[in-house]
Design an enzyme around this catalytic site. Structure first.
Site, PDB file in Angstrom:
ATOM      1  N   GLU A   4      -0.379   1.122  -8.914  1.00 62.61           N
ATOM      2  CA  GLU A   4      -1.393   1.153  -9.968  1.00 62.61           C
ATOM      3  C   GLU A   4      -2.304   2.365  -9.794  1.00 62.61           C
ATOM      4  OE1 GLU A   4      -5.346  -1.300 -11.524  1.00 62.61           O
ATOM      5  OE2 GLU A   4      -4.156  -2.100  -9.871  1.00 62.61           O
TER       6      GLU A   4
ATOM      7  N   GLU B 253      -8.827  -8.597  -4.435  1.00 62.17           N
ATOM      8  CA  GLU B 253      -8.824  -9.234  -5.763  1.00 62.17           C
ATOM      9  C   GLU B 253      -7.413  -9.704  -6.122  1.00 62.17           C
ATOM     10  OE1 GLU B 253      -7.835  -7.906  -9.967  1.00 62.17           O
ATOM     11  OE2 GLU B 253      -9.413  -6.572  -9.208  1.00 62.17           O
TER      12      GLU B 253
ATOM     13  N   GLU C 207       1.140  -6.863  -2.667  1.00 59.44           N
ATOM     14  CA  GLU C 207       0.105  -6.407  -3.588  1.00 59.44           C
ATOM     15  C   GLU C 207      -0.568  -5.119  -3.141  1.00 59.44           C
ATOM     16  OE1 GLU C 207      -0.571  -7.883  -6.572  1.00 59.44           O
ATOM     17  OE2 GLU C 207       1.142  -9.170  -6.107  1.00 59.44           O
TER      18      GLU C 207
END
Length: 1010
Positions: free
Chosen positions: A194, A87, A160
């Protein structure tokens, strides 16, 4: 004339006659079926793409806030988080838009009021919303190319997803003196950090581990940090090739824009693909038919909660197929009747009795999967009480089954449903997407989900036969086929996580050494890769963005049609009236201003607001009051209010805000309920102390997790509190000071009767309606007279009170410039705040543009891309006179602090282009011109005193901001302010060596005093 023509055209959007008939084709799609849903004022059309088989749901509605989404079935093959990392990486560049992060680069080039991407347990989707037709076309192009034709570069995967690299590569890149700690190898990656932050949240951990066991064949789509580092770049690319294909996609469009235009654009993108077999797998939960199961795991300790009350436990049943929408609706109703409100049987039997302090995160009926799950769980449980949960729940369920459900309670929930359909929200389309999407991906017919009236009618037919809800309890709940899931607190949990990460890092480095041939060569290779990534990231701010589409400032109207308000006086109260089409609803708000409110009372207003919705009155129990609230209103509330003056941000007023919503015919009943709750709540009842203690314990339980989910907001409040009076007030009632107060009160011994607290709550009750009141009503024109009369009756029923307090001394803000709050997180949250100017100052507009420029052109790049934080930015709050910076889930606080402090000088020296300024203005107007719900119209005037004339003047100032003005305010309000020490800096997280004597350390200890 043009406006009425436009309205007629929009209304035609829902007319079935203008669309193809089922079986007919339109721009590469075949219409499968269509349905008009009058209760929602919409027409639904279900289409399939002829070449690829992609499904498309279009919701035509007279709503200018149009929505688009493309989603894919993404069952995760393992716990590496590949759907989540994909994503992120799809948004890092695509074939048509081959630049770094086109998604983030588009943020300031669009007038959209929503842009995001979401990874759910078994699907991933990419939605946006905008009112501008060209903007819709631009964003749809970017989204389709990003998802179907991403570049998926390996450097984007390492940025990422995850990588190993030196802790401070900037030191290596600049050629400055490199310390050993700069070269220390650590795990990095935006998603990795995260999810480390998520795993610090005991509530999230409980929920995700519960999902692991109730759905054992669905892996963690977000990613477990312990497994994320097993994911390879090849696996990421393969997952995209298998899942991000039109044959595995569901598209959604909503609003008043022409369907044919959407289909033409979409078909042009999809037709490049050949049909393949999509992922049809729909996972089912664990089979409990053979009898009960138990699972027990460990989780982190909450330092702000009683150590003896830290168990979380739940009992769950597997129910029926959620594609039976009538049964699923009825099970959701049963869940609400059992758990919603202080008068509900399970609340009274579990929480009021002290078995736990609050519901566990998985409590209630979950219909998002193919098969429904019903769970009842508690947090704040003592170890000895864990085995008591299941038999107690079963006993309560049997008792409820025997007595049956009262029709009046059912009517209360149906009334709430009626009001939710009538309430005109600004984001109806996005809400509809979120409601339909998960069920659509599990095989539930979206047309069935839309048919509210059909579902209600079918429910009423079943209910009329007698014993329907009780029969569903017999069918699903009155058995022992359960999963009991418990999480025990472990003092070593965080340390064990750190040890595991250290061992895993050591193992990965060993493999790198093996491949490289020596430790020096491995270190050199990892450093070289990190420096190459830094160099690639550095191009982000200089690359040519001309390939990206954009709207333009000239598309933004210079004049905004003002909200028409009128003012009346009812008794001694000034009333603001907004006449608007509200579907027969009346919205009420009142602000009662209190002068010189003592700190000890202010900080207890949140507890007062909770207490009056809990204790009941001398003649009515809270259960009876809750039933009336549900039957007669769409909700009533009381809360704390403060606001700076638009002409002088250093001055502020405070008091209580009172609000409610009801059908026009029920407005007198709404006022009577508000009066009864505020004036008649019985703080002297024998149960008051225990009930207030339970409120405090529920608020304290899990507050560490609440802070973790929005730590940057707490850091901002704490930093701002040292700058202005209004910010100081807000921090007292909604910041870390409030957290400290609530946790200290919650941890008083059970023998403490809270007499001092209750005495202050009774004082608040006496002054709650005794200050200087002003009111606002939004309603249809036909209801103004009756509503004004009802307000007059409400005001006349209030006893006059005395709200005078001694004048307060002038506040001296002695807050330390640098404050640190030690909290048990693996990442950091921070803010730096500075005082600026009032709303009406001409400098306010360039400050707002500066905040956008710094966020999109500098901070995102430096703190997120290069620093690895999950989020960062600058903000300018015009009404509060504050400019600030923040970072969120940040692994590198020292680097972030330096970037924040240097940002003003960077902005002064930067050679801003016309395009930069254009982007910033567009970004600012996203929020200014975003659609508003009808009950929000005119509220800036009522709450803050910002007139339509003030708003129009600021609008023009924003449109006219120049590059010189931006540099001037950067110099004056950031560079010069920092040089004289005007800032306040706050960080939250684990206390490490960088927190030296220059920081004021504030421990969130518990001392039991109000």
């Amino acid at each position: 004339m043009l406006r009425s023509t436009a309205r007629r055209a929009a209304k035609a959007a829902t007319n079935l006659a203008q669309y193809p008939k089922p079986g007919e084709q339109l721009h590469g799609f075949t219409l499968l079926r269509a349905k008009h849903v009058p209760e929602l004022e919409l027409t639904a059309l279900h289409l399939r793409h002829d070449k690829t088989g992609a499904e498309h749901l279009h919701i035509a509605r007279d709503d200018s806030n149009n929505v688009f989404s493309i989603g894919f079935k993404t069952n995760p093959p393992d716990d590496t988080g590949v759907p989540h990392i994909l994503e992120h990486t799809t948004l890092c560049g695509s074939e048509k838009y081959p630049i770094r992060d086109p998604f983030f680069k588009m943020l300031p080039r669009t007038l959209s009021n929503f842009m995001n991407a979401f990874t759910a347990s078994d699907h991933t989707f990419y939605p946006f919303a905008t009112t501008n037709a060209q903007d819709f076309k631009n964003l749809m192009s970017v989204y389709l190319d990003a998802t179907l034709h991403p570049l998926l570069k390996e450097s984007d995967f390492t940025q990422e997803g995850w990588r190993i690299g030196p802790e401070n590569p900037q030191a290596l890149a600049t050629g400055a003196e490199v310390k050993p700690e700069d070269r220390k190898l650590v795990f990095k990656g935006v998603v990795y950090n995260e999810m480390k932050g998520q795993m610090s949240d005991a509530g999230y951990l409980f929920y995700v581990r519960f999902q692991d066991h109730i759905f054992p064949d669905i892996n963690n789509s977000g990613g477990d940090p312990q497994k994320i580092t097993d994911l390879t770049y090849e696996q990421l690319k393969n997952f995209h090739a298998q899942h991000y294909h039109p044959s595995n996609a569901k598209l959604f469009t909503y609003g008043d824009m022409p369907l044919a235009d959407h289909l033409r654009e979409i078909d042009a993108q999809l037709s490049a693909f050949e049909k393949i077999k999509g992922d049809p797998t729909i996972h089912r939960p664990i089979d409990l038919s053979s009898g009960p199961r138990e699972v027990r795991l460990v989780g982190p300790v909450d330092p702000l909660v009683d150590l003896n009350k830290q168990f979380k436990t739940s009992v769950s049943w597997v129910l029926g197929d959620t594609s039976n929408v009538v049964e699923s609706f009825s099970l959701a109703l049963i869940s609400a009747l059992l758990t919603d409100g202080y008068g509900s049987p399970l609340y009274k039997g579990l929480i009021e009795t002290g078995l736990g302090t609050d519901w566990s995160p998985n409590s209630g009926y979950d219909s998002s999967a193919k098969v429904g799950i019903f769970s009842i769980g508690l947090t704040g449980v003592q170890e000895a009480d864990v085995p008591k949960l299941k038999p107690t729940v079963q006993e309560i369920l049997r008792s409820v089954r025997e007595k049956g459900f009262e029709r009046s309670k059912i009517d209360g929930y149906l009334h709430q449903l009626e009001l939710s359909l009538k309430h005109k929200t600004a984001n109806f389309g996005m809400s509809l997407l979120h409601r339909l999407k998960p069920k659509w991906f599990t095989g539930v017919d979206p047309f069935d989900s839309l048919a509210w009236n059909d579902t209600l009618a079918a429910f009423e037919r079943e209910y009329a036969k007698g014993g329907y809800l009780e029969g569903l309890m017999d069918k699903y709940l009155l058995n022992d086929n359960t999963l009991t899931f418990t999480m025990a607190p472990s003092p070593d949990f965080v340390q064990e996580l750190a040890k595991e990460e250290e061992a895993r890092l050591k193992s990965k480095i060993s493999k790198a050494i093996e491949i490289a041939g020596s430790e020096e060569q491995a270190q050199a290779a990892l450093e070289a890769r990190e420096l190459a990534l830094l160099a690639e990231q550095a191009k982000s701010n200089t690359e040519d963005l001309s390939c990206l589409p954009s709207v333009h400032v000239q598309d933004i109207p210079r004049q905004k049609e003002p909200v028409v308000l009128r003012t009346e006086t009812v008794g001694e109260v000034k009333l603001q009236l907004r006449e608007a089409p509200t579907n027969g609803l009346t919205y009420f708000r009142a602000i009662n201003t209190l002068e010189n409110l003592p700190d000890e009372l202010r900080s207890l207003i949140p507890l007062f607001a909770d207490s009056i919705m809990r204790l009941g009155t001398k003649d009515m129990t809270m259960e009876q009051l809750e039933d009336l609230i549900k039957l007669k209103t769409g909700g009533v509330s009381v809360g704390y209010h403060s606001a700076s003056r638009p002409t002088d941000y250093t001055q502020a007023s405070e008091g209580l805000v009172i609000s409610g919503m009801a059908l026009d015919r029920n407005v007198p009943a709404m006022f009577d309920l508000l009066r009864k709750l505020i004036v008649e709540t019985n703080f002297d009842s024998p149960a008051a102390a225990q009930q207030i203690r339970q409120l405090l314990q529920a608020a304290a339980d899990g507050v560490v997790n609440d802070i973790a989910s929005s730590g940057h907001a707490y850091a901002r409040r704490a930093a701002e509190a040292g700058l202005t009076w209004d910010a100081f007030l807000r921090e007292q009632v909604s910041g870390l000071s409030q957290v400290k107060l609530v946790t200290s009160l919650a941890n008083r011994p059970e023998s403490d009767q809270l007499e001092d607290v209750i005495a202050k709550l009774k004082t608040i009750q006496q002054i709650a309606l005794a200050g200087t009141m002003r009111a606002a009503i939004t309603c249809d024109r036909e209801s103004v007279a009756s509503n004004t009369s009802a307000l007059s009756g409400f005001l006349g029923s209030l006893r006059p009170g005395d709200a005078k307090f001694p004048p307060r001394r002038t506040e001296q803000f002695a807050r330390n410039i640098k404050s640190f709050y030690p909290l048990p997180y693996q990442v950091y949250y921070g803010a730096l705040a500075l005082p600026t100017v009032s709303y009406t100052s001409p400098d306010g507009a360039p400050l707002q543009i500066l905040a956008s420029l710094l966020t999109h052109k500098h901070l995102h790049h430096e703190i997120r891309e290069k620093g690895g934080a999950y989020g960062s930015g600058a903000y300018s709050r015009a009404i509060d006179g504050i400019f600030g910076f923040y970072s969120y889930r940040d692994p590198n606080p020292l680097n972030t602090i330096k970037i924040m402090r240097d940002a003003g000088r960077w902005a002064v020296d930067k050679k801003w282009s016309d395009r930069d300024l254009e982007d910033a203005k567009i970004s600012v107007f996203q929020a200014i011109d975003a659609p508003r719900a009808v009950n929000e119209e005119g509220m800036s005037n009522f709450v803050y005193g910002i007139t339509e004339e003030m708003k129009q003047k600021r609008r023009e100032q924003l449109l006219d901001v120049t590059k010189d003005q931006v540099r001037e305010v950067a110099q004056r309000y950031i560079v010069d302010a920092l040089s004289r020490g005007a800032e306040r800096l706050v960080f939250l997280g684990e206390k490490r060596d960088f927190v030296d004597e220059s920081w004021e350390v504030t421990n969130m200890d518990i001392n039991g005093t109000p």
